[in-house]
Design an enzyme around this catalytic site. Structure first.
Site, PDB file in Angstrom:
ATOM      1  N   ASP A 167      -4.609   5.533 -61.597  1.00 41.13           N
ATOM      2  CA  ASP A 167      -5.355   6.778 -61.420  1.00 41.13           C
ATOM      3  C   ASP A 167      -6.863   6.522 -61.505  1.00 41.13           C
ATOM      4  O   ASP A 167      -7.302   5.397 -61.767  1.00 41.13           O
ATOM      5  CB  ASP A 167      -4.871   7.771 -62.495  1.00 41.13           C
ATOM      6  CG  ASP A 167      -4.962   9.210 -62.044  1.00 41.13           C
ATOM      7  OD1 ASP A 167      -5.636   9.486 -61.042  1.00 41.13           O
ATOM      8  OD2 ASP A 167      -4.367  10.070 -62.715  1.00 41.13           O
ATOM      9  N   GLU A 200      -6.188   7.619 -56.015  1.00 42.20           N
ATOM     10  CA  GLU A 200      -7.644   7.616 -55.971  1.00 42.20           C
ATOM     11  C   GLU A 200      -8.151   8.917 -55.360  1.00 42.20           C
ATOM     12  O   GLU A 200      -9.341   9.112 -55.213  1.00 42.20           O
ATOM     13  CB  GLU A 200      -8.043   6.337 -55.194  1.00 42.20           C
ATOM     14  CG  GLU A 200      -9.480   5.962 -55.117  1.00 42.20           C
ATOM     15  CD  GLU A 200     -10.112   6.506 -53.854  1.00 42.20           C
ATOM     16  OE1 GLU A 200      -9.466   7.321 -53.156  1.00 42.20           O
ATOM     17  OE2 GLU A 200     -11.253   6.120 -53.579  1.00 42.20           O
ATOM     18  N   TRP A 201      -7.199   9.797 -54.992  1.00 42.37           N
ATOM     19  CA  TRP A 201      -7.443  11.166 -54.529  1.00 42.37           C
ATOM     20  C   TRP A 201      -8.162  11.255 -53.184  1.00 42.37           C
ATOM     21  O   TRP A 201      -8.703  12.321 -52.831  1.00 42.37           O
ATOM     22  CB  TRP A 201      -8.233  11.974 -55.564  1.00 42.37           C
ATOM     23  CG  TRP A 201      -7.787  11.791 -56.987  1.00 42.37           C
ATOM     24  CD1 TRP A 201      -6.508  11.761 -57.444  1.00 42.37           C
ATOM     25  CD2 TRP A 201      -8.634  11.611 -58.133  1.00 42.37           C
ATOM     26  NE1 TRP A 201      -6.496  11.580 -58.806  1.00 42.37           N
ATOM     27  CE2 TRP A 201      -7.777  11.484 -59.263  1.00 42.37           C
ATOM     28  CE3 TRP A 201     -10.002  11.549 -58.319  1.00 42.37           C
ATOM     29  CZ2 TRP A 201      -8.273  11.303 -60.556  1.00 42.37           C
ATOM     30  CZ3 TRP A 201     -10.497  11.364 -59.606  1.00 42.37           C
ATOM     31  CH2 TRP A 201      -9.638  11.241 -60.700  1.00 42.37           C
ATOM     32  N   GLY A 202      -8.258  10.146 -52.449  1.00 46.83           N
ATOM     33  CA  GLY A 202      -8.879  10.229 -51.129  1.00 46.83           C
ATOM     34  C   GLY A 202     -10.396  10.189 -51.163  1.00 46.83           C
ATOM     35  O   GLY A 202     -11.049  10.380 -50.127  1.00 46.83           O
ATOM     36  N   ASP A 222      -4.863  16.780 -56.514  1.00 44.48           N
ATOM     37  CA  ASP A 222      -3.475  17.040 -56.934  1.00 44.48           C
ATOM     38  C   ASP A 222      -2.822  18.220 -56.212  1.00 44.48           C
ATOM     39  O   ASP A 222      -3.450  19.266 -55.987  1.00 44.48           O
ATOM     40  CB  ASP A 222      -3.440  17.327 -58.441  1.00 44.48           C
ATOM     41  CG  ASP A 222      -3.751  16.089 -59.262  1.00 44.48           C
ATOM     42  OD1 ASP A 222      -4.130  15.062 -58.671  1.00 44.48           O
ATOM     43  OD2 ASP A 222      -3.614  16.160 -60.491  1.00 44.48           O
TER      44      ASP A 222
HETATM   45  C1  GLA Z   1      -4.293  12.928 -62.075  1.00 49.04           C
HETATM   46  C2  GLA Z   1      -3.294  12.524 -61.000  1.00 49.04           C
HETATM   47  C3  GLA Z   1      -1.968  13.243 -61.244  1.00 49.04           C
HETATM   48  C4  GLA Z   1      -1.440  12.913 -62.622  1.00 49.04           C
HETATM   49  C5  GLA Z   1      -2.490  13.237 -63.671  1.00 49.04           C
HETATM   50  C6  GLA Z   1      -2.095  12.715 -65.052  1.00 49.04           C
HETATM   51  O1  GLA Z   1      -4.641  14.257 -61.985  1.00 49.04           O
HETATM   52  O2  GLA Z   1      -3.797  12.811 -59.742  1.00 49.04           O
HETATM   53  O3  GLA Z   1      -1.025  12.898 -60.241  1.00 49.04           O
HETATM   54  O4  GLA Z   1      -1.114  11.539 -62.661  1.00 49.04           O
HETATM   55  O5  GLA Z   1      -3.753  12.653 -63.359  1.00 49.04           O
HETATM   56  O6  GLA Z   1      -3.092  12.945 -66.008  1.00 49.04           O
END
Ligand code: GLA
Length: 553
Positions: A167, A200-202, A222
């Site tokens: 993450d 890495e959320w893009g 998310d």
């Molecule tokens: C981030 C990730 C999620 C999850 C949370 C856990 O938000 O994107 O998928 O793993 O952390 O804290």
């Protein structure tokens, strides 16, 4: 499991890990053209499938939850349907490292420790995933791996971890890519094949470097269990098809099927994720899932679309007023077509065989993957009434297809290229010529960089195999209407499959023909296609390219 069997398996696993490590070293030594630090673990040749606790439980993860879920994955038929990974998310740790600097599993949540959980999961024939952070602390505040990559990777390998979700909270000022590469290299150095999932959320356009770094990469922030979240993630992820290929996938986040959307919306999510060749990670409490939810997770025909070995992400072939058509070429020449109605009332959606990349044919068989019915039609237009927020999903086969040359280039595109006999290119290198210095005849033509420019880059590698991306740019002043790219491999590569182009090989010469949806290139634009192939002695990259018989600069 009896102790002796377990020991035997441990020994076999160790031998396999050593063999894989040796093979990885060999590949690195043999290949001069490879990107220096590509992920070379040979994993995720189809999108990973499994379960993760986060969407349903947040920080409420525990040993009993993980083990009960793993057990249920076997008894419910999920394992048999292809779900493999049992993934533990954030909050599994104690709040500080031990005296030796090692991470510690929270003794209240995991009283027997992670090695015992891994052994249990492996005993069921499943694999264990764990979670850490490319930062100083996880998103929930537990110790992160930044600066501890080698120690943590070694610990995970010693426990028998098979998958790491990594993450991106609390990363500080060190560049993102660098932080992810540090863990990639630490995992590779353990010698254990560990699937590396970049969460890495893009940010930082991870899709442009994801395939060199990991096996999948989150493309968005998310997901949550509602239709608008699912829809917006679909819109972001569907545009990234060109970056997905065997070994490296766009990840639109874990499934929310069973967590509160309507049954129709759940069905849409499962269909769209499969059409986009996304990892299928169930995100609900499976132990309490309804029969209707389990029927979605267990639809083998839809899963087969996701897991198709051609490994191409479906593309949006049309999208008007919230009515979308997606097409995904499959390895046997069929095309998976999804008609998706984003809107709040039922609508009729139509598409055509040509738009979907199917060949001209005397008839088409439409297998409805949710209704489990099949119809054959002589019409090349496919139409269905689609409920609000719903999908109709077909697997379409062309019957009595006309020869590829008689139809649009897309007609042959979905078939495995190795079996097709390509018409020899006039520039074909004499067969048997493997010498890197044997220059293909395209080089004889004057290069014209004011017409086109082509770049070739290896995306991932494993012992004897590779995937590569080829990008064609129109650098001239007029539109290229339909392109045929010819190049020669200086090594001994053999194309096995391709996406976003119809690719064939004759000796060393490779011919790639545009698809209906990327055939037109206007000045200043570019398009990419991908290749998966095998090699034995050398995978040196081609450098000389011609498009429509004109050499590119
Ligand atoms: C981030 C990730 C999620 C999850 C949370 C856990 O938000 O994107 O998928 O793993 O952390 O804290």
């Amino acid at each position: 499991m009896p102790v002796r069997m377990y020991r035997l398996r441990t020994m076999l696993t160790a031998a396999l890990a050593a063999a894989v490590a040796a093979a990885v070293v060999l590949v690195v030594l043999l290949s001069s053209s490879a990107p220096a630090r590509a992920v070379s673990n040979g994993l995720a040749l189809t999108p990973p499938m499994g379960w993760n606790d986060w969407n349903a439980f947040g920080c409420g993860v525990s040993e009993s939850l993980v083990e009960q879920t793993a057990q249920y994955m076997v008894t419910s038929g999920m394992k048999a349907a292809g779900y493999q990974y049992v993934n533990i998310d954030d909050c599994w740790m104690s709040s500080s490292r031990d005296a030796n600097g090692n991470l510690v599993a929270d003794p209240n949540k995991f009283p027997d420790g992670m090695k015992a959980v891994a052994d249990f999961v492996h005993g069921l024939g499943l694999r264990l995933g764990i979670y850490e952070e490319a930062g100083t602390a996880t998103c929930a505040g537990f110790p992160g791996s930044l600066g501890h990559e080698t120690q943590d990777a070694n610990l995970f390998a010693s426990w028998g971890v098979d998958y790491l979700k990594y993450d991106n909270c609390n990363g500080g000022s060190e560049p993102t890519q660098q932080r992810y590469e540090a863990m990639r290299d630490a995992l590779a150095a353990t010698g254990r094949p560990i699937l590396f999932a970049l969460c890495e959320w893009g940010v930082d356009s991870v899709w442009t470097w994801g395939a060199q770094t990991g096996n999948m990469w989150r493309t968005t922030s998310d997901i949550s269990a509602n239709y608008s979240s699912m829809l917006s993630i679909f819109h972001s992820n569907v545009a990234l098809a060109q970056y997905a290929s065997p070994g490296g996938w766009n990840d639109p986040d874990m499934l929310e099927v069973g967590n509160g959307m309507s049954a129709t919306e759940d069905q849409s999510e499962f269909s769209l994720w499969s059409e986009m060749a996304a990892p299928l990670l169930a995100g609900t409490d499976l132990r309490k899932a309804s029969a209707a939810t389990m029927a979605l997770y267990l639809n083998k025909d839809v899963i087969a679309v996701d897991q198709d070995p051609l490994g191409r992400q479906g593309v949006e072939v049309s999208s008007t007023g919230g009515l979308d058509v997606l097409a995904k070429p499959l390895s046997n020449g069929d095309v998976a077509v999804v008609l998706f109605n984003e809107n709040g009332s039922a609508a009729t959606i139509s598409t055509t065989a040509t738009a979907d990349g199917l060949p001209s044919a005397s008839s088409y068989t439409l297998n409805d993957l949710w209704a489990h019915s099949s119809t054959t039609t002589s019409s090349s237009t496919f139409t269905a009434n689609v409920p609000a927020h719903g999908v109709v999903m077909y697997r379409v086969s062309a019957n009595g297809a006309h020869s590829p040359s008689a139809s649009a280039s897309a007609s042959a595109s979905a078939r495995p290229t190795a079996t097709r006999s390509a018409s020899p290119s006039p520039s074909a290198t004499p067969s048997g010529s493997r010498s890197p210095s044997a220059s293909p005849s395209p080089s004889a033509r004057p290069s014209n960089s004011a017409f086109c420019h082509v770049t070739y880059s290896t995306q991932s590698q494993w012992p004897g195999g590779f995937t590569a991306n080829v990008t064609i740019a129109d650098t001239g002043t007029s539109t290229i209407n339909g392109w045929t790219l010819v190049f020669a491999f200086p090594g001994d590569q053999k194309v096995a499959s391709a996406w976003n182009a119809s690719v064939s090989q004759n000796g060393a010469t490779v011919t790639a023909v545009s698809m209906s949806y990327n055939s037109s290139l206007s000045p200043g634009t570019s398009t990419s296609f991908g290749i998966q192939g095998t090699w034995t002695n050398s995978d040196a990259a081609p450098t000389q390219f011609t498009i429509n018989n004109t050499a590119c600069g």
